[in-house]
Design an enzyme around this catalytic site. Sequence first.
Site, PDB file in Angstrom:
ATOM      1  N   TYR A  26     -50.159  53.671  53.274  1.00 19.56           N
ATOM      2  CA  TYR A  26     -49.484  54.556  53.012  1.00 19.56           C
ATOM      3  C   TYR A  26     -50.889  55.976  53.380  1.00 19.56           C
ATOM      4  O   TYR A  26     -50.237  57.290  53.754  1.00 19.56           O
ATOM      5  CB  TYR A  26     -49.608  55.366  51.070  1.00 19.56           C
ATOM      6  N   SER A  57     -50.069  64.020  51.564  1.00 14.27           N
ATOM      7  CA  SER A  57     -50.920  63.613  50.223  1.00 14.27           C
ATOM      8  C   SER A  57     -52.397  63.798  50.035  1.00 14.27           C
ATOM      9  O   SER A  57     -52.723  63.769  51.318  1.00 14.27           O
ATOM     10  CB  SER A  57     -50.504  62.644  49.903  1.00 14.27           C
TER      11      SER A  57
END
Length: 261
Positions: free
Chosen positions: A166, A149
């Site tokens: 994350y 990501s």
Amino acid sequence: MRTIQQLFDLSGKTALVTGGSRGLGLQIAEALGEQGAKVVLSSRKQADLDEAVAHLKERGIEASAIAADVSQEAAIAPLVAEAMKRLGHIDILINNAGATWGAPAEDHPLEAWDKVMNLNVRSIFLLSQAVAKQSMIPRKYGRIVNVASIAGLAGNGPNSMQTIAYNTSKGAVVNFTRTLAGEWGRYGITVNALAPGFFPSRMTKGLLERLGEDDLASHAPLQRIGDDEDLKGAALLFASDAGKHVTGQILAVDGGVSAVH
């Protein structure tokens, strides 16, 4: 010499896609299947998988599914064994399954940190290791594509998402990709990562509702967010022989966000 169509062709190839029942995983599975690959999807919920398999079969793609929670170490070996049974061997592994959690760093629950790390990092290590040892290394061929990501390329601003676990996990995926590429190139295995920007999904639904599509799009030079097609070409490059000399690379598919922020 092969034509460009032949380089991107996946006829006769096989693929295992984790987190493949919806969102980015299903989009990647579509791309591989449309180019001729036989696909096995994996995610936790059988009902979601059944729906995804039906969707792929409607598009003429040979697909099946295995329900498994890859965040659990005990699920890895049975998943790989069943996928190998169905496919014969695994040419392409798409490590897409992932989770996020929003909380201020000072109050982030440890169990939530562990949940994110176990799924986003530990599972791709265990699954890549198992697939490589059982199929890719013996056959001296493999394509591993990890879904990272742009959150793994930079931190968060003071008024943006509070997703320290994350972001940390996706940063780990980035360097995992580079390190594994360095070790496994001698086996004919390429290891690359996609770093998506904002795409609508179940994981990002809350943020989309809170900020709105226009606000999210305004941060990208292309003034848009990702759609149901935008990951396909990049995934296909990494999964096919068109990208056979590309390894250890991280490709941001984000409308240019990471280039200017």
